[in-house]
Enzyme design. Structure first.
Site, PDB file in Angstrom:
ATOM      1  N   ASP A  65      -0.186   5.151   1.055  1.00 46.18           N
ATOM      2  CA  ASP A  65      -0.429   6.069   2.183  1.00 46.18           C
ATOM      3  C   ASP A  65      -0.501   5.283   3.494  1.00 46.18           C
ATOM      4  O   ASP A  65      -1.287   4.340   3.621  1.00 46.18           O
ATOM      5  CB  ASP A  65      -1.750   6.814   1.993  1.00 46.18           C
ATOM      6  CG  ASP A  65      -1.762   7.673   0.743  1.00 46.18           C
ATOM      7  OD1 ASP A  65      -1.890   8.896   0.880  1.00 46.18           O
ATOM      8  OD2 ASP A  65      -1.646   7.126  -0.356  1.00 46.18           O
ATOM      9  N   ASP A  71       0.863  -1.170   0.000  1.00 47.37           N
ATOM     10  CA  ASP A  71       0.000   0.000   0.000  1.00 47.37           C
ATOM     11  C   ASP A  71       0.907   1.230   0.000  1.00 47.37           C
ATOM     12  O   ASP A  71       2.121   1.124   0.248  1.00 47.37           O
ATOM     13  CB  ASP A  71      -0.877  -0.046   1.249  1.00 47.37           C
ATOM     14  CG  ASP A  71      -1.697   1.209   1.437  1.00 47.37           C
ATOM     15  OD1 ASP A  71      -2.389   1.612   0.492  1.00 47.37           O
ATOM     16  OD2 ASP A  71      -1.622   1.794   2.531  1.00 47.37           O
ATOM     17  N   ASP A  84      -1.451  -0.902   5.875  1.00 49.13           N
ATOM     18  CA  ASP A  84      -1.664  -0.357   7.221  1.00 49.13           C
ATOM     19  C   ASP A  84      -3.129  -0.287   7.630  1.00 49.13           C
ATOM     20  O   ASP A  84      -3.434   0.240   8.703  1.00 49.13           O
ATOM     21  CB  ASP A  84      -1.080   1.057   7.306  1.00 49.13           C
ATOM     22  CG  ASP A  84      -1.940   2.075   6.564  1.00 49.13           C
ATOM     23  OD1 ASP A  84      -2.377   3.054   7.188  1.00 49.13           O
ATOM     24  OD2 ASP A  84      -2.191   1.882   5.358  1.00 49.13           O
TER      25      ASP A  84
END
Length: 217
Positions: A10, A8, A166
């Site tokens: 961000d 991922d 995250d």
């Protein structure tokens, strides 16, 4: 043996909250609305920028006004995309180490594709084989379509891939695509959210990702 890592963007590779907040608050200020806090933005992100704007705007805002605010957000963000954004500690070293081990690296994000491409080129030039952001007509994560498209470009099978993210959305994406899900604890969501959404393992530092790869080699 693992041959690729899909990250991922961000909250995983880059802390982008400062610039996302600035662009959101610019769009709000144009409309005379109060700014949103960093913590609010943290909870609003992860499902594409239109949903970020929807969540930041007052309840009941019309679609037309949301679309107008989104255009203001995009224009501001494009001009200030890396003013406050920084890589998380250890991430540049991790990407270098993965390349040295011969692993393929991809970035898969719900962020608009042009912004995803620009950020990776600015912060990690030459470190990713594939960068895939939001595309018209391709469902956003956690739908596995984009993840499968990335794996096809990398020419790898699900059992050869680590997925690192995250958020709960990322863990769901990994599960939906049949990948081993690594949840990072330095990002935008809590350990509990990662575990509840199917993380196979949690890591507190980028170095631990290399340990996982070595243990599965």
């Amino acid at each position: 043996m693992k041959q690729a890592v899909i990250f991922d963007l961000d909250g995983t590779l880059l802390n982008t909250l400062g610039d996302l907040r600035a662009a959101t608050n610019h769009a709000l200020a144009v409309r005379g609305l109060a700014p949103r806090s960093m913590d609010e933005i943290r909870h609003f992100v992860g499902n594409g920028i239109r949903l970020l704007i929807c969540r930041a705007m007052p309840e009941g805002t019309s679609n037309a006004e949301i679309d107008a605010a989104l255009e203001d957000f995009k224009a501001y963000y494009a001009a200030h995309i890396h003013d406050r954004t920084v890589p998380y500690d250890g991430i540049p070293q991790l990407l270098t180490a993965l390349r040295k081990r011969g692993l393929k690296v991809a970035v898969l994000s719900n962020k608009i594709d042009s912004a995803s491409q620009e950020l990776i080129e600015y912060f990690f030039p030459g470190k990713a084989d594939v960068v895939f952001g939001e595309h018209v007509g391709v469902p956003r994560k956690p739908d596995p379509t984009s993840c499968r498209m990335v794996m096809q470009q990398l020419d790898v099978q699900p059992d050869q891939v680590l997925y690192v993210g995250d958020s709960g959305t990322d863990m769901q994406t990994a599960k939906n695509a049949g990948l081993y899900a690594v949840g990072v604890t330095w990002g935008f969501r809590s350990r509990e959210v990662l575990t509840e959404n199917g993380a196979d393992v949690l890591v507190d530092s980028p170095e631990q990702i290399l340990q996982i790869i070595d243990s599965k080699g």
